[in-house]
Write an enzyme that holds these catalytic residues in place. Sequence first.
Site, PDB file in Angstrom:
ATOM      1  N   LYS A   4      33.466  50.387 -37.012  1.00 36.33           N
ATOM      2  CA  LYS A   4      33.392  49.318 -36.040  1.00 36.33           C
ATOM      3  C   LYS A   4      31.937  48.861 -35.891  1.00 36.33           C
ATOM      4  O   LYS A   4      31.058  49.660 -36.205  1.00 36.33           O
ATOM      5  CB  LYS A   4      33.951  49.771 -34.697  1.00 36.33           C
ATOM      6  CG  LYS A   4      33.056  50.844 -34.005  1.00 36.33           C
ATOM      7  CD  LYS A   4      33.305  50.957 -32.546  1.00 36.33           C
ATOM      8  CE  LYS A   4      32.404  50.108 -31.721  1.00 36.33           C
ATOM      9  NZ  LYS A   4      31.046  50.621 -31.517  1.00 36.33           N
ATOM     10  N   LYS A  63      38.660  62.110 -30.537  1.00 37.88           N
ATOM     11  CA  LYS A  63      38.312  63.061 -29.467  1.00 37.88           C
ATOM     12  C   LYS A  63      39.564  63.804 -29.034  1.00 37.88           C
ATOM     13  O   LYS A  63      40.623  63.198 -28.863  1.00 37.88           O
ATOM     14  CB  LYS A  63      37.677  62.319 -28.283  1.00 37.88           C
ATOM     15  CG  LYS A  63      36.307  61.736 -28.629  1.00 37.88           C
ATOM     16  CD  LYS A  63      35.589  61.224 -27.412  1.00 37.88           C
ATOM     17  CE  LYS A  63      34.362  60.422 -27.795  1.00 37.88           C
ATOM     18  NZ  LYS A  63      33.107  61.128 -27.743  1.00 37.88           N
ATOM     19  N   HIS A  85      36.903  51.119 -28.156  1.00 34.51           N
ATOM     20  CA  HIS A  85      37.154  52.419 -27.513  1.00 34.51           C
ATOM     21  C   HIS A  85      38.016  52.301 -26.248  1.00 34.51           C
ATOM     22  O   HIS A  85      39.015  53.007 -26.100  1.00 34.51           O
ATOM     23  CB  HIS A  85      35.843  53.105 -27.134  1.00 34.51           C
ATOM     24  CG  HIS A  85      34.880  53.268 -28.275  1.00 34.51           C
ATOM     25  ND1 HIS A  85      35.291  53.536 -29.562  1.00 34.51           N
ATOM     26  CD2 HIS A  85      33.524  53.213 -28.319  1.00 34.51           C
ATOM     27  CE1 HIS A  85      34.214  53.628 -30.340  1.00 34.51           C
ATOM     28  NE2 HIS A  85      33.146  53.432 -29.618  1.00 34.51           N
TER      29      HIS A  85
HETATM   30  C1  BG6 Z   1      29.554  53.737 -30.187  1.00 36.48           C
HETATM   31  C2  BG6 Z   1      28.749  52.630 -29.560  1.00 36.48           C
HETATM   32  O1  BG6 Z   1      30.715  53.230 -30.786  1.00 36.48           O
HETATM   33  O2  BG6 Z   1      29.927  54.699 -29.189  1.00 36.48           O
HETATM   34  C3  BG6 Z   1      27.529  53.193 -28.856  1.00 36.48           C
HETATM   35  O3  BG6 Z   1      28.359  51.706 -30.563  1.00 36.48           O
HETATM   36  C4  BG6 Z   1      27.909  54.279 -27.882  1.00 36.48           C
HETATM   37  O4  BG6 Z   1      26.812  52.148 -28.187  1.00 36.48           O
HETATM   38  C5  BG6 Z   1      28.824  55.319 -28.556  1.00 36.48           C
HETATM   39  O5  BG6 Z   1      26.717  54.890 -27.420  1.00 36.48           O
HETATM   40  C6  BG6 Z   1      29.369  56.294 -27.528  1.00 36.48           C
HETATM   41  O6  BG6 Z   1      30.045  57.324 -28.175  1.00 36.48           O
HETATM   42  P1  BG6 Z   1      30.161  58.783 -27.505  1.00 36.48           P
HETATM   43  O7  BG6 Z   1      31.087  59.527 -28.401  1.00 36.48           O
HETATM   44  O8  BG6 Z   1      28.782  59.339 -27.464  1.00 36.48           O
HETATM   45  O9  BG6 Z   1      30.711  58.559 -26.137  1.00 36.48           O
END
Ligand code: BG6
Length: 482
Positions: free
Chosen positions: A145, A179, A237
């Site tokens: 993505k 996750k 997400h």
């Molecule tokens: C990524 C984003 O997809 O997910 C980032 O591009 C973000 O900006 C990250 O920091 C967060 O992922 P996690 O797993 O650390 O919550």
Amino acid sequence: MKSATDLVIFGGLGDLSIRKLLPALYRANVSNQLAQTTKIFLSSRGVSSEQAHLDIVERALQEHLGSGEHEQTHWDSFKQRLVFVCIDPGELDDRWDQLKAGLDSTGNASRVYYFAIPPSIYGQTCANLAAKELVTANTRVVLEKPIGYDYESANEINAQVAAYFQEEQIYRIDHYLGKETVQNLMALRFGNVVFESLWDNKTIDHVEVSIAETVGLEGRTGFYDKAGALRDMVQNHLLQMLCLLTMEPPTKLDADNIRAEKLKVLKALRPIDEFNIKANTIRGQYVAGVINGKAVPSYQEELDEVSKGSTTETFVAIKAFIDNWRWAGVPFYLRTGKRLAERFAEIVIHYKAVSHRVFDESAGPLEPNRLVIRLQPEESMQLTLMSKELNRYGIYMRPATLNLNFAEAFKSSTSDAYQRLLMDVMEGNQALFAHRDEVDQAWAWIDPIIAAWESEQVTSQEYPSGSWGPDSAEPWFQTGNR
Ligand code: BG6
């Protein structure tokens, strides 16, 4: 049986590979999840000696693995799998022959190409792979993505890839689906009668879905300032989490059935446009503040000179509705932001109040039940119930919480999202990857929000780093502002 699959990472020494993919593959190797013959080809544009490349990977692992994970014997074993190739994925030249020869020499028929490169060159990279006869029925491609910038660009990128790969060969990765607790949503909902029978607008009042981060731009100014929180986090997400939370039970937990149900949710999302944008969205941008006792700069200070003055949102909150039989009338408050007070991701289900109060005034207030599903930092579930306070004459009602911490319950640490998803690609399991139709549909809901922000001049409100976002978002989120 582990599939004898080779993996080629385009952008093999780039940021994503260094921070996420290489640690995930290292862990997979330690856990003996890779077939003996599997090789990992790291393609990068920089020309350097093999030793220099190995040093980069080793340093990356030392920095990004957890404490005690990097061990000499594991590293010695892992490095045997690495092959470095120097290719510009957007250019067709004879450097590709080096990759082809390397892949031919492993004897593995099955191959995975991971595109950790800008989506603008996905199409050309596919064309180059095809020109070098590197696309066969046994090859898969992983797309990172963000796929595109809006509906039209996503569609164009997907069409370019589809010219060379069938949908069954394409894995659109969203690491939130890897996750454990996100997958656990399906286990909890469909493996327990107590939840699924209380999972609709008859019992649920409203739902909060939050991904809060303490980090800022982390050097990704160029990308982030063009994207903003809506494109970076909500389009993928948050919407994927919302889908798993609200979809109808699939007939089977396989890719086709799960994806079909998720798509129905995306199609049922009530449009947000210029007529309801102000009531249903809040944009924010962080100014300087303090997080965990440390002073941090404003978004504007983190930007490079050309982007200064940008109004890009680093926080977004949305009040969303799913217009279907099960969810009619239930608001879903989606929220994500950078430089917030704490790092956490969680879903909070707020149940309705009891329909009739049997206790008299002296029993005190009755709080509605609440189910909190935590994804990070710890993976847990808390159910808040009302119960009688002990050792008190008469009935006095007090909230009490059932607390389930998954790591403690299963005496194990939870696995890495990228590791899980990479293994799924190698095994050919698409269940936790987005179908093209989902990506299109998610953009079809996001695009009008962006258009309405522009036409109605919805600007980003300032919020101090270390806070919970703009004050106007506070009434929507009862749990974050602790
Ligand atoms: C990524 C984003 O997809 O997910 C980032 O591009 C973000 O900006 C990250 O920091 C967060 O992922 P996690 O797993 O650390 O919550």
